[in-house]
Design a protein around this motif. Structure first.
Motif, PDB file in Angstrom:
ATOM      1  N   LEU A   7      38.696  59.622   4.806  1.00 27.62           N
ATOM      2  CA  LEU A   7      38.009  59.768   3.530  1.00 27.62           C
ATOM      3  C   LEU A   7      37.930  58.416   2.825  1.00 27.62           C
ATOM      4  N   GLY A   8      39.005  57.667   2.838  1.00 34.92           N
ATOM      5  CA  GLY A   8      39.015  56.343   2.214  1.00 34.92           C
ATOM      6  C   GLY A   8      38.039  55.387   2.866  1.00 34.92           C
ATOM      7  N   SER A   9      37.987  55.387   4.191  1.00 34.07           N
ATOM      8  CA  SER A   9      37.037  54.527   4.908  1.00 34.07           C
ATOM      9  C   SER A   9      35.603  54.929   4.590  1.00 34.07           C
ATOM     10  N   TRP A  10      35.354  56.242   4.549  1.00 37.63           N
ATOM     11  CA  TRP A  10      34.022  56.739   4.191  1.00 37.63           C
ATOM     12  C   TRP A  10      33.646  56.259   2.786  1.00 37.63           C
ATOM     13  N   GLY A  11      34.571  56.366   1.849  1.00 37.65           N
ATOM     14  CA  GLY A  11      34.318  55.942   0.476  1.00 37.65           C
ATOM     15  C   GLY A  11      34.021  54.456   0.381  1.00 37.65           C
ATOM     16  N   GLU A  12      34.782  53.642   1.102  1.00 38.79           N
ATOM     17  CA  GLU A  12      34.537  52.196   1.091  1.00 38.79           C
ATOM     18  C   GLU A  12      33.186  51.867   1.710  1.00 38.79           C
ATOM     19  N   ASP A  13      32.817  52.572   2.773  1.00 37.63           N
ATOM     20  CA  ASP A  13      31.482  52.373   3.373  1.00 37.63           C
ATOM     21  C   ASP A  13      30.385  52.731   2.374  1.00 37.63           C
ATOM     22  N   CYS A  14      30.558  53.850   1.671  1.00 36.55           N
ATOM     23  CA  CYS A  14      29.568  54.270   0.665  1.00 36.55           C
ATOM     24  C   CYS A  14      29.474  53.243  -0.459  1.00 36.55           C
ATOM     25  N   ALA A  15      30.627  52.750  -0.906  1.00 35.01           N
ATOM     26  CA  ALA A  15      30.645  51.762  -1.988  1.00 35.01           C
ATOM     27  C   ALA A  15      29.971  50.461  -1.561  1.00 35.01           C
ATOM     28  N   ALA A  16      30.235  50.011  -0.339  1.00 33.43           N
ATOM     29  CA  ALA A  16      29.615  48.776   0.158  1.00 33.43           C
ATOM     30  C   ALA A  16      28.098  48.938   0.243  1.00 33.43           C
ATOM     31  N   ARG A  96      35.337  38.576 -11.144  1.00 29.40           N
ATOM     32  CA  ARG A  96      35.177  39.798 -11.928  1.00 29.40           C
ATOM     33  C   ARG A  96      35.836  40.937 -11.153  1.00 29.40           C
ATOM     34  N   PHE A  97      36.483  41.836 -11.882  1.00 24.87           N
ATOM     35  CA  PHE A  97      37.172  42.960 -11.265  1.00 24.87           C
ATOM     36  C   PHE A  97      36.451  44.253 -11.614  1.00 24.87           C
ATOM     37  N   ASP A  98      35.962  44.936 -10.593  1.00 23.31           N
ATOM     38  CA  ASP A  98      35.240  46.196 -10.757  1.00 23.31           C
ATOM     39  C   ASP A  98      36.035  47.327 -10.125  1.00 23.31           C
ATOM     40  N   ILE A  99      35.749  48.538 -10.576  1.00 23.86           N
ATOM     41  CA  ILE A  99      36.284  49.743  -9.938  1.00 23.86           C
ATOM     42  C   ILE A  99      35.086  50.580  -9.512  1.00 23.86           C
ATOM     43  N   ILE A 100      35.138  51.076  -8.293  1.00 27.43           N
ATOM     44  CA  ILE A 100      34.102  51.975  -7.806  1.00 27.43           C
ATOM     45  C   ILE A 100      34.775  53.279  -7.399  1.00 27.43           C
ATOM     46  N   ALA A 101      34.433  54.344  -8.124  1.00 26.30           N
ATOM     47  CA  ALA A 101      34.962  55.674  -7.825  1.00 26.30           C
ATOM     48  C   ALA A 101      33.944  56.408  -6.968  1.00 26.30           C
ATOM     49  N   VAL A 102      34.404  56.932  -5.854  1.00 24.62           N
ATOM     50  CA  VAL A 102      33.539  57.684  -4.946  1.00 24.62           C
ATOM     51  C   VAL A 102      34.134  59.079  -4.785  1.00 24.62           C
ATOM     52  N   VAL A 103      33.324  60.090  -5.077  1.00 28.62           N
ATOM     53  CA  VAL A 103      33.742  61.480  -4.922  1.00 28.62           C
ATOM     54  C   VAL A 103      32.787  62.137  -3.946  1.00 28.62           C
ATOM     55  N   ARG A 104      33.341  62.830  -2.967  1.00 24.66           N
ATOM     56  CA  ARG A 104      32.490  63.523  -1.989  1.00 24.66           C
ATOM     57  C   ARG A 104      32.045  64.857  -2.571  1.00 24.66           C
ATOM     58  N   ASN A 105      30.731  64.998  -2.728  1.00 28.38           N
ATOM     59  CA  ASN A 105      30.158  66.260  -3.193  1.00 28.38           C
ATOM     60  C   ASN A 105      30.328  67.345  -2.138  1.00 28.38           C
ATOM     61  N   ALA A 106      30.145  68.590  -2.521  1.00 29.84           N
ATOM     62  CA  ALA A 106      30.294  69.727  -1.600  1.00 29.84           C
ATOM     63  C   ALA A 106      29.375  69.592  -0.388  1.00 29.84           C
ATOM     64  N   ASP A 107      28.205  68.956  -0.580  1.00 24.29           N
ATOM     65  CA  ASP A 107      27.263  68.808   0.531  1.00 24.29           C
ATOM     66  C   ASP A 107      27.538  67.556   1.376  1.00 24.29           C
ATOM     67  N   GLY A 108      28.634  66.854   1.072  1.00 26.36           N
ATOM     68  CA  GLY A 108      29.012  65.680   1.851  1.00 26.36           C
ATOM     69  C   GLY A 108      28.414  64.375   1.361  1.00 26.36           C
ATOM     70  N   THR A 109      27.599  64.412   0.332  1.00 23.82           N
ATOM     71  CA  THR A 109      27.020  63.191  -0.214  1.00 23.82           C
ATOM     72  C   THR A 109      27.979  62.575  -1.239  1.00 23.82           C
ATOM     73  N   PRO A 110      27.873  61.275  -1.444  1.00 19.85           N
ATOM     74  CA  PRO A 110      28.786  60.640  -2.404  1.00 19.85           C
ATOM     75  C   PRO A 110      28.244  60.662  -3.830  1.00 19.85           C
ATOM     76  N   LYS A 111      29.153  60.838  -4.770  1.00 16.70           N
ATOM     77  CA  LYS A 111      28.859  60.611  -6.185  1.00 16.70           C
ATOM     78  C   LYS A 111      29.603  59.329  -6.521  1.00 16.70           C
ATOM     79  N   ILE A 112      28.857  58.307  -6.939  1.00 11.71           N
ATOM     80  CA  ILE A 112      29.448  56.987  -7.148  1.00 11.71           C
ATOM     81  C   ILE A 112      29.375  56.599  -8.616  1.00 11.71           C
ATOM     82  N   ARG A 113      30.505  56.121  -9.115  1.00 11.12           N
ATOM     83  CA  ARG A 113      30.558  55.578 -10.472  1.00 11.12           C
ATOM     84  C   ARG A 113      31.096  54.155 -10.361  1.00 11.12           C
ATOM     85  N   HIS A 114      30.289  53.197 -10.805  1.00 14.37           N
ATOM     86  CA  HIS A 114      30.638  51.780 -10.716  1.00 14.37           C
ATOM     87  C   HIS A 114      30.965  51.278 -12.113  1.00 14.37           C
ATOM     88  N   ILE A 115      32.190  50.838 -12.293  1.00 12.46           N
ATOM     89  CA  ILE A 115      32.621  50.292 -13.578  1.00 12.46           C
ATOM     90  C   ILE A 115      32.719  48.778 -13.406  1.00 12.46           C
TER      91      ILE A 115
END
Length: 124
Positions: A7-16, A96-115
């Motif tokens: 899940l973490g690797s998937w999230g990092e791939d989505c964020a990149a 600069r220091f950013d945070i990227i939150a990635v949440v996997r939606n029920a359909d498997g797509t990412p919801k991304i919030r970039h701060i």
């Protein structure tokens, strides 16, 4: 590989991919210095800032906001790792220091919030 690691690797791939789609250039990923690591290092679209992005991925955000996992202690560790990185690979860009939150939606797509500019380590 454990499920949480996948899940973490998937999230990092989505964020990149998200950052690249926004015009950022990925410089490095999963950079390590001892027990500290930097998830994504990128150049801003205008090449004036070097971004140290901490990615937090969760299967859902109903109970716990992934951004809350970036504690002051984690921020200090990120700052130390970024300082080490910049000593090894100097850059004229402003950090600069950013945070990227990635949440996997029920359909498997990412919801991304970039701060962007999520914290200033000098103020910790």
């Amino acid at each position: 590989m454990a499920q949480h690691n996948q899940l973490g690797s998937w999230g990092e791939d989505c964020a990149a991919k998200y950052l690249e789609n926004k015009g950022y250039a990925i410089i490095d990923r999963d950079w390590k210095s001892g027990h500290r690591d930097l998830d994504i290092i990128a150049a801003s679209p205008d090449n004036t800032e070097i971004i140290f992005a901490e990615v937090k991925t969760r299967a859902d955000d109903k109970i716990f906001d992934p951004v809350d996992a970036v504690t002051p202690a984690k921020m200090r560790n990120l700052a130390i790792a970024a300082n080490t990185y910049l000593k090894m690979k100097p850059s004229a860009m402003e950090p600069r220091f950013d945070i990227i939150a990635v949440v996997r939606n029920a359909d498997g797509t990412p919801k991304i919030r970039h701060i962007e500019d999520a914290f200033n380590p000098c103020l910790l």
